[in-house]
Structures are given as structure tokens and as C-alpha cells.
Design a protein around this motif. Sequence first.
Motif, PDB file in Angstrom:
ATOM      1  N   PRO A   1       2.203 -13.921  11.215  1.00 39.41           N
ATOM      2  CA  PRO A   1       2.589 -13.435  12.452  1.00 39.41           C
ATOM      3  C   PRO A   1       4.342 -13.842  12.568  1.00 39.41           C
ATOM      4  O   PRO A   1       5.002 -14.880  11.916  1.00 39.41           O
ATOM      5  CB  PRO A   1       2.072 -14.381  13.415  1.00 39.41           C
ATOM      6  N   GLY A   2       5.258 -12.646  12.986  1.00 38.99           N
ATOM      7  CA  GLY A   2       6.380 -12.651  13.041  1.00 38.99           C
ATOM      8  C   GLY A   2       7.166 -11.949  11.693  1.00 38.99           C
ATOM      9  O   GLY A   2       8.330 -11.647  12.036  1.00 38.99           O
ATOM     10  N   ASP A   3       6.325 -11.357  10.781  1.00 42.51           N
ATOM     11  CA  ASP A   3       6.671 -10.856   9.590  1.00 42.51           C
ATOM     12  C   ASP A   3       6.882  -9.171   9.959  1.00 42.51           C
ATOM     13  O   ASP A   3       5.986  -8.809  10.758  1.00 42.51           O
ATOM     14  CB  ASP A   3       5.979 -11.078   8.319  1.00 42.51           C
ATOM     15  N   MET A   4       7.880  -8.731   9.246  1.00 45.24           N
ATOM     16  CA  MET A   4       8.188  -7.265   9.679  1.00 45.24           C
ATOM     17  C   MET A   4       7.436  -6.309   8.203  1.00 45.24           C
ATOM     18  O   MET A   4       7.653  -7.145   7.062  1.00 45.24           O
ATOM     19  CB  MET A   4       9.405  -6.926   9.725  1.00 45.24           C
ATOM     20  N   PHE A   5       6.973  -5.226   8.402  1.00 47.21           N
ATOM     21  CA  PHE A   5       6.861  -4.409   7.365  1.00 47.21           C
ATOM     22  C   PHE A   5       6.773  -2.990   7.824  1.00 47.21           C
ATOM     23  O   PHE A   5       6.536  -2.685   8.822  1.00 47.21           O
ATOM     24  CB  PHE A   5       5.315  -4.961   6.672  1.00 47.21           C
ATOM     25  N   PRO A   6       6.931  -2.087   6.679  1.00 49.01           N
ATOM     26  CA  PRO A   6       7.210  -2.316   5.306  1.00 49.01           C
ATOM     27  C   PRO A   6       8.746  -2.383   5.096  1.00 49.01           C
ATOM     28  O   PRO A   6       9.608  -1.493   5.891  1.00 49.01           O
ATOM     29  CB  PRO A   6       6.734  -0.958   4.683  1.00 49.01           C
ATOM     30  N   THR A   7       9.063  -3.334   4.549  1.00 49.68           N
ATOM     31  CA  THR A   7      10.565  -3.786   4.716  1.00 49.68           C
ATOM     32  C   THR A   7      11.587  -3.004   4.142  1.00 49.68           C
ATOM     33  O   THR A   7      12.426  -2.541   4.818  1.00 49.68           O
ATOM     34  CB  THR A   7      10.532  -5.287   4.210  1.00 49.68           C
ATOM     35  N   THR A   8      11.528  -2.534   3.000  1.00 51.00           N
ATOM     36  CA  THR A   8      12.699  -1.699   2.252  1.00 51.00           C
ATOM     37  C   THR A   8      12.551  -0.286   3.161  1.00 51.00           C
ATOM     38  O   THR A   8      13.609   0.231   3.119  1.00 51.00           O
ATOM     39  CB  THR A   8      12.140  -1.751   0.814  1.00 51.00           C
ATOM     40  N   TRP A   9      11.468   0.188   3.562  1.00 46.75           N
ATOM     41  CA  TRP A   9      11.683   1.456   4.086  1.00 46.75           C
ATOM     42  C   TRP A   9      12.286   1.135   5.657  1.00 46.75           C
ATOM     43  O   TRP A   9      12.915   2.242   5.912  1.00 46.75           O
ATOM     44  CB  TRP A   9      10.114   2.185   4.362  1.00 46.75           C
ATOM     45  N   SER A  10      11.974   0.093   6.039  1.00 44.55           N
ATOM     46  CA  SER A  10      12.678  -0.119   7.477  1.00 44.55           C
ATOM     47  C   SER A  10      14.013  -0.061   7.482  1.00 44.55           C
ATOM     48  O   SER A  10      14.800   0.117   8.499  1.00 44.55           O
ATOM     49  CB  SER A  10      12.198  -1.344   7.850  1.00 44.55           C
ATOM     50  N   PHE A  11      14.619  -0.500   6.268  1.00 48.72           N
ATOM     51  CA  PHE A  11      16.086  -0.596   6.146  1.00 48.72           C
ATOM     52  C   PHE A  11      16.603   0.825   5.298  1.00 48.72           C
ATOM     53  O   PHE A  11      17.682   0.567   5.161  1.00 48.72           O
ATOM     54  CB  PHE A  11      16.579  -1.671   5.616  1.00 48.72           C
ATOM     55  N   GLU A  12      15.742   1.755   5.290  1.00 45.09           N
ATOM     56  CA  GLU A  12      16.137   3.056   4.683  1.00 45.09           C
ATOM     57  C   GLU A  12      16.596   2.709   3.324  1.00 45.09           C
ATOM     58  O   GLU A  12      17.539   3.364   2.677  1.00 45.09           O
ATOM     59  CB  GLU A  12      17.428   3.633   5.386  1.00 45.09           C
ATOM     60  N   LYS A  13      16.032   1.852   2.438  1.00 49.19           N
ATOM     61  CA  LYS A  13      16.214   1.650   1.138  1.00 49.19           C
ATOM     62  C   LYS A  13      15.545   2.510   0.371  1.00 49.19           C
ATOM     63  O   LYS A  13      15.762   2.563  -0.843  1.00 49.19           O
ATOM     64  CB  LYS A  13      16.273   0.143   0.544  1.00 49.19           C
ATOM     65  N   VAL A  14      14.231   2.836   0.680  1.00 47.83           N
ATOM     66  CA  VAL A  14      13.313   3.700   0.210  1.00 47.83           C
ATOM     67  C   VAL A  14      12.927   5.042   0.950  1.00 47.83           C
ATOM     68  O   VAL A  14      12.840   4.765   2.068  1.00 47.83           O
ATOM     69  CB  VAL A  14      12.164   3.013  -0.635  1.00 47.83           C
ATOM     70  N   ALA A  15      12.287   6.008   0.206  1.00 43.86           N
ATOM     71  CA  ALA A  15      11.684   7.080   1.355  1.00 43.86           C
ATOM     72  C   ALA A  15      10.232   6.684   1.573  1.00 43.86           C
ATOM     73  O   ALA A  15       9.813   7.516   2.665  1.00 43.86           O
ATOM     74  CB  ALA A  15      11.729   8.347   0.219  1.00 43.86           C
ATOM     75  N   SER A  16       9.799   5.847   0.741  1.00 46.78           N
ATOM     76  CA  SER A  16       7.963   5.536   0.966  1.00 46.78           C
ATOM     77  C   SER A  16       7.782   4.182   0.857  1.00 46.78           C
ATOM     78  O   SER A  16       8.632   3.522   0.309  1.00 46.78           O
ATOM     79  CB  SER A  16       7.234   6.822   0.284  1.00 46.78           C
ATOM     80  N   ALA A  17       6.503   3.980   1.121  1.00 51.17           N
ATOM     81  CA  ALA A  17       6.112   2.519   1.061  1.00 51.17           C
ATOM     82  C   ALA A  17       5.800   2.223  -0.380  1.00 51.17           C
ATOM     83  O   ALA A  17       5.220   3.108  -0.967  1.00 51.17           O
ATOM     84  CB  ALA A  17       5.032   2.238   2.011  1.00 51.17           C
ATOM     85  N   PHE A  18       6.368   0.863  -0.902  1.00 52.48           N
ATOM     86  CA  PHE A  18       6.024   0.528  -2.244  1.00 52.48           C
ATOM     87  C   PHE A  18       4.631  -0.103  -2.433  1.00 52.48           C
ATOM     88  O   PHE A  18       4.222  -0.138  -3.628  1.00 52.48           O
ATOM     89  CB  PHE A  18       6.770  -0.719  -2.451  1.00 52.48           C
ATOM     90  N   TYR A  19       4.066  -0.136  -1.375  1.00 56.41           N
ATOM     91  CA  TYR A  19       2.843  -1.108  -1.470  1.00 56.41           C
ATOM     92  C   TYR A  19       1.679  -0.516  -0.731  1.00 56.41           C
ATOM     93  O   TYR A  19       2.001   0.160   0.283  1.00 56.41           O
ATOM     94  CB  TYR A  19       2.960  -2.640  -1.456  1.00 56.41           C
ATOM     95  N   TYR A  20       0.505  -0.851  -0.864  1.00 56.72           N
ATOM     96  CA  TYR A  20      -0.579  -0.834   0.428  1.00 56.72           C
ATOM     97  C   TYR A  20      -0.632  -1.966   1.015  1.00 56.72           C
ATOM     98  O   TYR A  20      -0.460  -3.240   0.748  1.00 56.72           O
ATOM     99  CB  TYR A  20      -1.908  -0.953  -0.467  1.00 56.72           C
ATOM    100  N   TYR A  21      -0.685  -1.635   2.432  1.00 59.23           N
ATOM    101  CA  TYR A  21      -0.630  -2.981   3.493  1.00 59.23           C
ATOM    102  C   TYR A  21      -1.968  -2.807   4.142  1.00 59.23           C
ATOM    103  O   TYR A  21      -2.342  -1.754   4.798  1.00 59.23           O
ATOM    104  CB  TYR A  21       0.304  -2.767   4.622  1.00 59.23           C
ATOM    105  N   GLU A  22      -2.756  -3.885   3.656  1.00 58.76           N
ATOM    106  CA  GLU A  22      -4.029  -4.087   4.257  1.00 58.76           C
ATOM    107  C   GLU A  22      -4.395  -4.922   5.114  1.00 58.76           C
ATOM    108  O   GLU A  22      -3.852  -6.225   4.921  1.00 58.76           O
ATOM    109  CB  GLU A  22      -5.310  -3.965   2.986  1.00 58.76           C
ATOM    110  N   ALA A  23      -5.196  -4.974   6.183  1.00 58.38           N
ATOM    111  CA  ALA A  23      -5.396  -6.060   7.039  1.00 58.38           C
ATOM    112  C   ALA A  23      -6.323  -6.969   6.561  1.00 58.38           C
ATOM    113  O   ALA A  23      -7.414  -6.840   5.913  1.00 58.38           O
ATOM    114  CB  ALA A  23      -5.926  -5.462   8.282  1.00 58.38           C
ATOM    115  N   GLN A  24      -5.957  -8.458   6.136  1.00 57.08           N
ATOM    116  CA  GLN A  24      -6.569  -9.480   5.684  1.00 57.08           C
ATOM    117  C   GLN A  24      -7.548 -10.040   6.551  1.00 57.08           C
ATOM    118  O   GLN A  24      -8.261 -10.525   6.274  1.00 57.08           O
ATOM    119  CB  GLN A  24      -5.770 -10.517   4.831  1.00 57.08           C
TER     120      GLN A  24
END
Length: 221
Positions: A61-84
Motif C-alpha cells: 500500500p502506497g507504492d506505485m507501478f509500473p514505475t519506469t513506464w510512469s516516468f516515460e523511461k520505457v515504452a512498455s512494462a518490464f515485469y509481470y505485476y500479479e496480485a499476491q
Amino acid sequence: MLEEAFQPFLKTLMTKKFRQGNILVYQGEVPKSAYIVKDGIVKLYNITAQGDERIAAFKLPGDMFPTTWSFEKVASAFYYYEAQTDGEMYVMPSDSFRKFITENPAAMHAVADHYLSNYAGSLMRITALEQPKASDKVLYTLYYLAQCYGEELRPGVVRINIRLTQQMVADLIGLTRETTAAELVKLKKRGVLKYKGREYTIDRAKLIQSIGEDNFKDLTL
């Protein structure tokens, strides 16, 4: 925590619930939005060429994702983001997010502090992975988990706020579950950690003593 500094902005956003096991963002996907976790835990991972899962980190809680995409550093997501776990997240148009932090110094400061802490955590992850011995890999990884995802229950005793299986710990390190389990049993016998089911608590002083790095005792993330 980002959530506190972002309260005026978050009040304007829609939220979306998720269920354990849901893939929230796929590796290689161009996300439609950025997200901040409101409740629950999100796991970041990739898949090796052999089909093995390798966990990179967790979002709480409080964390943002996907980080690098949010700051326009990459064009797509680096990882899978799965609900734990089951949970809920804020849905955040990335352009609105960047506009908000540009216009709000307190929010920008919170973002900088948040990602400096993440950077320090990433260095500990690298240190763990570069250890030649399995026992040291496990020790440094437990330190990383305690620092980045831990809650102090009482002085010197830290509970990791992620329900971990031995397989998850192994996937964080790149070891087999059997090797990881054997090392965890050794540390349990030495009083470095206790675990019951998926709940892990760590004696911070004994962990640091086992690692042999006094410089770590004052580090706070």
C-alpha cells in the motif's frame, strides 16, 4: 509514503479492486494507466527461458507501478505485476500524475524519497544475489525483506509484511526450494528467524551478526 503526500490527487481518482492471482500488468504490455496500491500486495516477476518464475520485488500500500513506464523511461512494462493478495488500487493517468508532482513540491519530495529508498533496497538485492554461498544469499535476502517490507513488532524484532512461502523466498534468490528450506531451518535453529505458516519474524541483531556487517545496523529504509 506516497499515499499520504498524494491524498489531494488520489481523491480525484477512480479505484479498481483486484483478486489474488490476477495479472494486473503483463510484461511487454503498454499499460493504459499507472497505479498506486491502496490495499493488498502486488508481486513483480519475470519468467526465465526455462519457465521458472523469478520475483523482483513487491508493491505494498502506497507504492506505485509500473514505475519506469510512469516516468516515460520505457515504452512498455518490464515485469509481470500479479496480485499476491486481494486488494484495491488507484487508477492514475500517467500524464495527470506527472502534472501533479511537477506542480506540488511536497509530492515531488515524497516521490524522490520513496525511490531513493527503493534504490537502497535494490542494492541490497544485488548484494544478496552476488553472494557465492547459498547461506549468505538467504541471509542478505532476509535482511532486504526485513528492511523493505518489515514492521517492528517490538525493539529488534521485525515481522515481514508479506506472507511468504519457501518457494517465494527461493524465487527471490534463484535457488531451489530444497536448498532455501534447508538454510531457513538452520537460521531458525540459531534464533535468527521464526516462521509459522507463511509469517516470518526476524531477530534483527542476530541477523546482522550472522551477516557480519555492522554498518547495516543503522540503515533505515
